[in-house]
Design an enzyme around this catalytic site. Structure first.
Site, PDB file in Angstrom:
ATOM      1  N   ILE A  84      40.618  -4.169  10.753  1.00 40.07           N
ATOM      2  CA  ILE A  84      41.085  -2.899  10.158  1.00 40.07           C
ATOM      3  C   ILE A  84      40.295  -2.618   8.881  1.00 40.07           C
ATOM      4  O   ILE A  84      39.850  -1.489   8.647  1.00 40.07           O
ATOM      5  CB  ILE A  84      42.605  -2.932   9.887  1.00 40.07           C
ATOM      6  CG1 ILE A  84      43.370  -3.060  11.213  1.00 40.07           C
ATOM      7  CG2 ILE A  84      43.053  -1.678   9.128  1.00 40.07           C
ATOM      8  CD1 ILE A  84      44.878  -3.213  11.074  1.00 40.07           C
ATOM      9  N   ARG A 117      58.274 -13.751  17.095  1.00 40.51           N
ATOM     10  CA  ARG A 117      58.228 -12.804  15.982  1.00 40.51           C
ATOM     11  C   ARG A 117      58.770 -13.427  14.687  1.00 40.51           C
ATOM     12  O   ARG A 117      58.212 -13.247  13.609  1.00 40.51           O
ATOM     13  CB  ARG A 117      59.021 -11.547  16.360  1.00 40.51           C
ATOM     14  CG  ARG A 117      58.814 -10.395  15.397  1.00 40.51           C
ATOM     15  CD  ARG A 117      59.453  -9.119  15.876  1.00 40.51           C
ATOM     16  NE  ARG A 117      59.502  -8.144  14.792  1.00 40.51           N
ATOM     17  CZ  ARG A 117      58.522  -7.307  14.518  1.00 40.51           C
ATOM     18  NH1 ARG A 117      57.431  -7.293  15.232  1.00 40.51           N
ATOM     19  NH2 ARG A 117      58.633  -6.464  13.504  1.00 40.51           N
ATOM     20  N   ASN A 141      54.029 -15.305   7.458  1.00 43.97           N
ATOM     21  CA  ASN A 141      53.402 -14.265   6.640  1.00 43.97           C
ATOM     22  C   ASN A 141      54.195 -13.913   5.380  1.00 43.97           C
ATOM     23  O   ASN A 141      53.621 -13.445   4.395  1.00 43.97           O
ATOM     24  CB  ASN A 141      53.163 -13.000   7.473  1.00 43.97           C
ATOM     25  CG  ASN A 141      51.912 -13.136   8.323  1.00 43.97           C
ATOM     26  OD1 ASN A 141      50.983 -13.847   7.952  1.00 43.97           O
ATOM     27  ND2 ASN A 141      51.878 -12.476   9.467  1.00 43.97           N
ATOM     28  N   VAL A 180      50.441  -2.839   5.657  1.00 44.62           N
ATOM     29  CA  VAL A 180      50.063  -2.700   7.070  1.00 44.62           C
ATOM     30  C   VAL A 180      50.261  -4.029   7.810  1.00 44.62           C
ATOM     31  O   VAL A 180      50.664  -4.061   8.966  1.00 44.62           O
ATOM     32  CB  VAL A 180      48.591  -2.241   7.186  1.00 44.62           C
ATOM     33  CG1 VAL A 180      48.122  -2.241   8.635  1.00 44.62           C
ATOM     34  CG2 VAL A 180      48.418  -0.854   6.583  1.00 44.62           C
ATOM     35  N   ASP A 182      52.035   5.036  14.542  1.00 42.99           N
ATOM     36  CA  ASP A 182      53.047   5.329  15.570  1.00 42.99           C
ATOM     37  C   ASP A 182      53.289   6.834  15.658  1.00 42.99           C
ATOM     38  O   ASP A 182      53.433   7.395  16.742  1.00 42.99           O
ATOM     39  CB  ASP A 182      54.348   4.596  15.226  1.00 42.99           C
ATOM     40  CG  ASP A 182      54.102   3.121  14.983  1.00 42.99           C
ATOM     41  OD1 ASP A 182      53.675   2.437  15.919  1.00 42.99           O
ATOM     42  OD2 ASP A 182      54.295   2.657  13.843  1.00 42.99           O
ATOM     43  N   HIS A 190      58.480  -0.721  12.357  1.00 41.49           N
ATOM     44  CA  HIS A 190      57.207  -0.665  13.082  1.00 41.49           C
ATOM     45  C   HIS A 190      57.203  -1.843  14.051  1.00 41.49           C
ATOM     46  O   HIS A 190      56.691  -2.921  13.745  1.00 41.49           O
ATOM     47  CB  HIS A 190      56.021  -0.751  12.111  1.00 41.49           C
ATOM     48  CG  HIS A 190      54.731  -1.025  12.829  1.00 41.49           C
ATOM     49  ND1 HIS A 190      54.114  -0.101  13.623  1.00 41.49           N
ATOM     50  CD2 HIS A 190      53.973  -2.144  12.908  1.00 41.49           C
ATOM     51  CE1 HIS A 190      53.030  -0.638  14.156  1.00 41.49           C
ATOM     52  NE2 HIS A 190      52.926  -1.880  13.736  1.00 41.49           N
TER      53      HIS A 190
HETATM   54  P1  NAX Z   1      42.170  -9.401  11.484  1.00 37.67           P
HETATM   55  O1  NAX Z   1      42.659 -10.750  11.920  1.00 37.67           O
HETATM   56  O2  NAX Z   1      40.949  -8.828  12.090  1.00 37.67           O
HETATM   57  O3  NAX Z   1      41.953  -9.408   9.920  1.00 37.67           O
HETATM   58  C1  NAX Z   1      42.876  -9.906   9.021  1.00 37.67           C
HETATM   59  C2  NAX Z   1      42.124 -10.396   7.817  1.00 37.67           C
HETATM   60  O4  NAX Z   1      43.078 -10.755   6.843  1.00 37.67           O
HETATM   61  C3  NAX Z   1      41.268 -11.636   8.098  1.00 37.67           C
HETATM   62  O5  NAX Z   1      39.953 -11.390   7.660  1.00 37.67           O
HETATM   63  C4  NAX Z   1      41.960 -12.732   7.312  1.00 37.67           C
HETATM   64  O6  NAX Z   1      41.043 -13.671   6.794  1.00 37.67           O
HETATM   65  C5  NAX Z   1      42.622 -11.928   6.212  1.00 37.67           C
HETATM   66  N1  NAX Z   1      43.792 -12.588   5.600  1.00 37.67           N
HETATM   67  C6  NAX Z   1      44.719 -13.371   6.182  1.00 37.67           C
HETATM   68  N2  NAX Z   1      45.601 -13.787   5.274  1.00 37.67           N
HETATM   69  C7  NAX Z   1      45.227 -13.260   4.094  1.00 37.67           C
HETATM   70  C8  NAX Z   1      45.718 -13.352   2.787  1.00 37.67           C
HETATM   71  N3  NAX Z   1      46.799 -14.090   2.499  1.00 37.67           N
HETATM   72  N4  NAX Z   1      45.091 -12.675   1.811  1.00 37.67           N
HETATM   73  C9  NAX Z   1      43.992 -11.933   2.083  1.00 37.67           C
HETATM   74  N5  NAX Z   1      43.451 -11.826   3.308  1.00 37.67           N
HETATM   75  C10 NAX Z   1      44.060 -12.472   4.302  1.00 37.67           C
HETATM   76  O7  NAX Z   1      43.442  -8.441  11.671  1.00 37.67           O
HETATM   77  P2  NAX Z   1      43.460  -6.847  11.670  1.00 37.67           P
HETATM   78  O8  NAX Z   1      43.216  -6.371  13.047  1.00 37.67           O
HETATM   79  O9  NAX Z   1      42.619  -6.338  10.562  1.00 37.67           O
HETATM   80  O10 NAX Z   1      45.017  -6.604  11.377  1.00 37.67           O
HETATM   81  C11 NAX Z   1      45.571  -6.885  10.118  1.00 37.67           C
HETATM   82  C12 NAX Z   1      47.092  -6.742  10.147  1.00 37.67           C
HETATM   83  O11 NAX Z   1      47.450  -5.415  10.524  1.00 37.67           O
HETATM   84  C13 NAX Z   1      47.791  -7.653  11.159  1.00 37.67           C
HETATM   85  O12 NAX Z   1      48.935  -8.201  10.548  1.00 37.67           O
HETATM   86  C14 NAX Z   1      48.217  -6.686  12.243  1.00 37.67           C
HETATM   87  O13 NAX Z   1      49.351  -7.151  12.962  1.00 37.67           O
HETATM   88  C15 NAX Z   1      48.536  -5.465  11.440  1.00 37.67           C
HETATM   89  N6  NAX Z   1      48.615  -4.186  12.154  1.00 37.67           N
HETATM   90  C16 NAX Z   1      49.513  -3.275  11.711  1.00 37.67           C
HETATM   91  C17 NAX Z   1      49.632  -2.029  12.278  1.00 37.67           C
HETATM   92  C18 NAX Z   1      50.603  -1.032  11.756  1.00 37.67           C
HETATM   93  O14 NAX Z   1      50.670   0.061  12.324  1.00 37.67           O
HETATM   94  N7  NAX Z   1      51.394  -1.303  10.727  1.00 37.67           N
HETATM   95  C19 NAX Z   1      48.804  -1.647  13.453  1.00 37.67           C
HETATM   96  C20 NAX Z   1      47.576  -2.474  13.598  1.00 37.67           C
HETATM   97  C21 NAX Z   1      47.754  -3.934  13.293  1.00 37.67           C
HETATM   98  O15 NAX Z   1      48.353  -4.551  14.400  1.00 37.67           O
END
Ligand code: NAX
Length: 331
Positions: free
Chosen positions: A17, A101, A108, A132, A162, A190
């Site tokens: 993202i 979940r 997290n 997010v 959504d 969400h």
């Molecule tokens: P990615 O796994 O591609 O990227 C997440 C990044 O966050 C990684 O680079 C990781 O190293 C970093 N990270 C992990 N823990 C961290 C921390 N404590 N501090 C700083 N960085 C950290 O995931 P991505 O596809 O980018 O999704 C990110 C989040 O968005 C996930 O939790 C996902 O479930 C959530 N989403 C939320 C959505 C919404 O509508 N609210 C929709 C899309 C997505 O599913």
């Protein structure tokens, strides 16, 4: 005179993202074409993640964005949130194989305690936070509780993706352009219990429940499609929604920063004041308007049809149970 830059923190900036989001912020699509930004990019203290982040930063440099006034790359919370005006909390751990979940919530949750505290202690006085990283409602709740000195109104979580999904589905069924679907409304969490309220959404000025006469579709396939869209994208792409999520966040923040046109609203997860049967204090999706000066309000007086009321009760129950799971992080 040109505006002075604002500081925008993006966590998980090297993730999928983040990759789709950063050029859109740096090109002015989130805060406006005249608003310079300094990007403060947080990643985990891991060699691979920081190396990936440096590559993302190189690409941002290579765009020579006129509005990009600086970048900070860090794995340190204090540095990431120092003087920040907007904290976009995206980084979190994805759900692993066999993980429930509730396991994800527990894994997290602590991330958002640390980040909430750092925002409280180091961010600019006017800081706003959008979450997010999933489960985004409960993570926002945790961050809000951890940031003890900040008003609760500063925290939001994202259901804009959504909303956009529901808007497109309704437009497709009605055979109209998505821009003719207005006030698309998502209530609740969400998650797969979210409630796309087609009664209060309009198509060419008429309730979607009237513009689309196929009630079985509205209550059945439409609901299911919107609730399960994230899973459908994972199944098709082998990866979760990325640029559509980034786009949702651009819409979410832009529409919180700018005044809402009269008569319309957007779906935003904010702290509940008890309206519409949503337990006070939960972070839940509501129809929200803003004055463009950083103040938002929940739209009052909408009629809830019994079908929607029942679904809202279920999503609220889920939010309450998530809150119970993280109760020790809310002290
Ligand atoms: P990615 O796994 O591609 O990227 C997440 C990044 O966050 C990684 O680079 C990781 O190293 C970093 N990270 C992990 N823990 C961290 C921390 N404590 N501090 C700083 N960085 C950290 O995931 P991505 O596809 O980018 O999704 C990110 C989040 O968005 C996930 O939790 C996902 O479930 C959530 N989403 C939320 C959505 C919404 O509508 N609210 C929709 C899309 C997505 O599913």
């Amino acid at each position: 005179m040109s505006k002075s830059p604002i500081r925008v923190t993006v966590t998980g900036a090297a993730g999928a993202i983040g990759y789709a989001l950063l050029p859109r912020i740096a090109s002015g699509q989130m805060f406006g074409a005249d608003q310079p930004v300094i990007l403060q990019l947080l990643e985990i203290p891991d060699e691979k993640a920081m190396k990936a982040l440096s590559g993302v930063a190189m690409e941002l440099e290579d765009c020579a964005f006129p509005l990009l006034s600086g970048m900070v790359l860090t794995s340190d919370l204090t540095t990431a949130f120092k003087d920040t005006n907007w904290a976009l909390l995206i980084g979190s751990r994805p759900r692993g194989p066999g993980m429930e979940r509730n396991d994800l919530i527990k894994v997290n949750g602590p991330i958002f305690v640390g980040q909430g505290r750092a925002i409280n202690d180091h961010a600019a006085k006017d800081v706003r936070v959008a979450v997010v990283g999933n489960p985004c409602n409960t993570n926002a709740l945790i961050a809000m509780h951890a940031a003890k000195d900040l008003p609760r109104q500063r925290f939001s979580a994202m259901t804009r993706l959504d909303q956009n999904r529901a808007q497109s589905q309704l437009a497709g069924k009605a055979g109209v352009h998505s821009s003719e679907v207005k006030n698309t409304l998502i209530w609740g969490n969400h998650s797969a219990t979210q409630v796309p309220d087609f009664y209060n959404t309009t198509i060419r000025g008429q309730s979607a429940s009237k513009a689309i006469t196929d009630e079985a579709w509205l209550k059945g396939d439409f609901f299911k499609t919107v609730q399960q869209r994230g899973a459908a994208i994972i199944a098709a792409r082998g990866a979760s929604s990325a640029f559509s999520a980034a786009n949702g966040l651009v819409d979410h923040v832009r529409d919180l920063v700018n005044p809402t046109p009269k008569g319309s609203w957007n779906s935003v997860c904010v702290v509940s004041d008890g309206s519409y049967g949503v337990t006070e204090g939960l972070i839940s999706s509501f129809p929200v308007t803003t004055d463009g000066k950083g103040n938002w309000e929940i739209v009052k007086g909408l009629t809830l049809q019994p079908f929607i009321q029942e679904k809202i009760a279920a999503t609220v129950k889920e939010l309450e149970s998530e809150r119970t799971v993280v109760a020790d992080l809310l002290k």
